[in-house]
Design an enzyme around this catalytic site. Structure first.
Site, PDB file in Angstrom:
ATOM      1  N   LYS A 240       0.835  -1.193   0.000  1.00  0.00           N
ATOM      2  CA  LYS A 240       0.000   0.000   0.000  1.00  0.00           C
ATOM      3  C   LYS A 240       0.878   1.255   0.000  1.00  0.00           C
ATOM      4  CE  LYS A 240      -3.744  -1.858   2.962  1.00  0.00           C
ATOM      5  NZ  LYS A 240      -4.924  -1.629   2.126  1.00  0.00           N
ATOM      6  N   ARG A 314     -10.235 -11.565   2.842  1.00  0.00           N
ATOM      7  CA  ARG A 314     -11.174 -12.605   2.411  1.00  0.00           C
ATOM      8  C   ARG A 314     -10.522 -13.988   2.427  1.00  0.00           C
ATOM      9  NH1 ARG A 314     -12.038  -9.418  -3.029  1.00  0.00           N
ATOM     10  NH2 ARG A 314     -11.519  -7.814  -1.493  1.00  0.00           N
TER      11      ARG A 314
END
Length: 460
Positions: A240, A314
């Site tokens: 990121k 997830r």
């Protein structure tokens, strides 16, 4: 800190909650000195206003709290907390004409106005304490407030002090407090116990990945809560930028919200068999980090192509959900700070949820409105299933194209729950600016709505 109602004292002050239209009626019953005092201080009943009315001896004899209008209250939550935060330290007894639901929500907000995260800096919340009004379930509101305080504390704590080790300690302390049975699967034991994607995401971190579990209750419907415990998310090898990494201490907000909900359930002794599962990892960068292009085999046997290591939440949830589903409970609820797409869709204040159970969706939405814990249903849109089906594996963890990011993440998770009723929350877990009863920082989103809806959903 413990948030609680006050016991009455000799100096307890009446606090009149006044809508703006009702202020004139109250003033009509007062003497001229009081009317002049109210006018001189500019009190109009606006939300957030508070005013002490002096007695003839000079001390306060009561307080006025602005409660606005129905139109202004529709734009805010916890309106009396806004006034309480303007009151001086003391004990107050509410005088009001609120409905039962509004009164319970406002009392909860008043208690939460006393919250402050003070681990690293001396801070205090409001010192205006409230006597529990007649008809209010004191124990329930205190349980809700202290559960939310737990959630906020966990999210607010920086990752240096809230890694997988510390998250495990917090979960086990909660389990111990209520006599729950707890276990943890740690490090390479995740592979031995067929939890490979939790291991893959967390193996590069200094603190080993783990699955935290506790069980409470022996009778009633079986309820399993699954919370995403990514204690810090660098994005992995798909690193990121700094701006996107700044708030990633809150990426365990799903776990924090699940622990808050579990605390409510246990403190209120709901007649359920509760199971809590928290995959706790740090998505770190090292030589053994999982890579873009890797294909992982999940606990369920489905293969997953990793097209972005920053879509790690997830992956860890999928293994935990598959484990949960094997037990075929009456209901599985997952909570996760999963996608930025959900924030784009509904902003930071609404908690979006997914379910195929129409009755549960209606119960949850109605309960959320009653308890001032706003939620919004988003669709498990089955035609989008093809978007999560790549050429080389059963599933894609990060489909390209930029469309429907929250929905495709929810559809991904639904593939791992095939035997149980399922509700998934894609929350933000953060209050971006100070609001009544909600300081900037970690936030609970959905637990109070879920708690209020469970009796109907589970037929308790």
């Amino acid at each position: 800190m413990t948030l609680a109602f006050a016991d009455p004292t000799e100096t307890t002050l009446p606090a009149h909650a006044l809508e703006r239209p009702a202020l004139e009626g109250w003033l009509a019953d007062q003497d001229e000195v009081t009317r002049d005092w109210v006018a001189a201080n500019g009190f109009t009943g606006r939300i957030g206003q508070a005013l002490l009315i002096p007695s003839s001896q000079g001390g306060p004899r009561c307080a006025l709290l602005g409660y606005g209008t129905p139109e202004s209250r529709a734009r805010k939550r916890f309106c009396l907390a806004a006034a309480a935060e303007s009151l001086p330290e003391g004990v107050y007894r509410l005088q009001h004409q609120l409905t039962d639901d509004d009164l319970a929500a406002e009392c909860f907000g008043w208690l939460m106005s006393g919250y402050a995260f003070d681990r690293y800096k001396t801070k205090t919340g409001s010192k205006a304490r409230l006597v529990a009004p007649d008809g209010v379930d004191r124990a329930r509101i205190e349980a809700l407030a202290n559960a939310e305080a737990l959630t906020r504390d966990l999210i607010n704590t920086p990752a240096a002090d809230m890694g997988p080790v510390q998250l495990q300690a917090a979960a086990l302390a909660l389990a111990s407090e209520f006599g729950a049975r707890a276990t943890t699967v740690l490090g390479d034991d995740l592979l031995a116990q067929n939890l490979p994607m939790i291991h893959a995401v967390g193996r590069a971190a200094e603190q080993a990945p783990r699955l935290i579990e506790f069980n409470w209750g022996n009778t009633g419907p079986r309820l399993t809560l699954v919370g995403k415990g990514v204690c810090f998310d660098t994005g992995g090898l798909d690193l990121k930028p700094a701006s996107a990494m700044a708030l990633m201490k809150k990426d365990m907000g799903g776990a924090a919200n699940v622990l808050g909900l579990a605390r409510m359930i246990m403190a209120l002794n709901l007649p359920v068999q509760l199971r809590v599962l928290i995959p706790a990892v740090e998505n770190a960068v090292a030589g053994n980090a999982f890579r873009p292009g890797d294909i992982l085999t999940s606990r369920k046997g489905l293969t997953v192509e990793v097209n972005n290591t920053d879509a790690e939440g997830r992956l860890v949830l999928a293994d935990a959900l598959a484990l949960a589903d094997e037990g075929e409970p009456d209901l599985i609820i997952s909570m996760a700070t999963l996608t930025g797409a959900a924030r784009v869709a509904v902003g930071p204040d609404l908690a979006p949820f997914y379910t195929d159970d129409e009755d549960a969706a209606q119960s949850l939405s109605k309960a959320a409105a009653r308890v001032a814990d706003p939620v919004w249903r988003l669709p498990f849109h089955t035609p989008y299933e093809s978007m999560i089906e790549p050429d080389m594996a059963d599933l894609d963890n990060a489909p390209g194209g930029g469309f429907a990011g929250s929905i495709t993440a929810a559809l991904f998770l639904r593939r791992f729950v095939t035997a149980s009723r399922y509700i998934h929350f894609d929350i933000y877990g953060w209050q971006p600016a100070k609001a009544p009863a909600r300081p900037k920082g970690g936030a609970a989103q959905g637990p109070r709505a879920l708690l209020a809806s469970l009796p109907e959903i589970l037929n308790l």
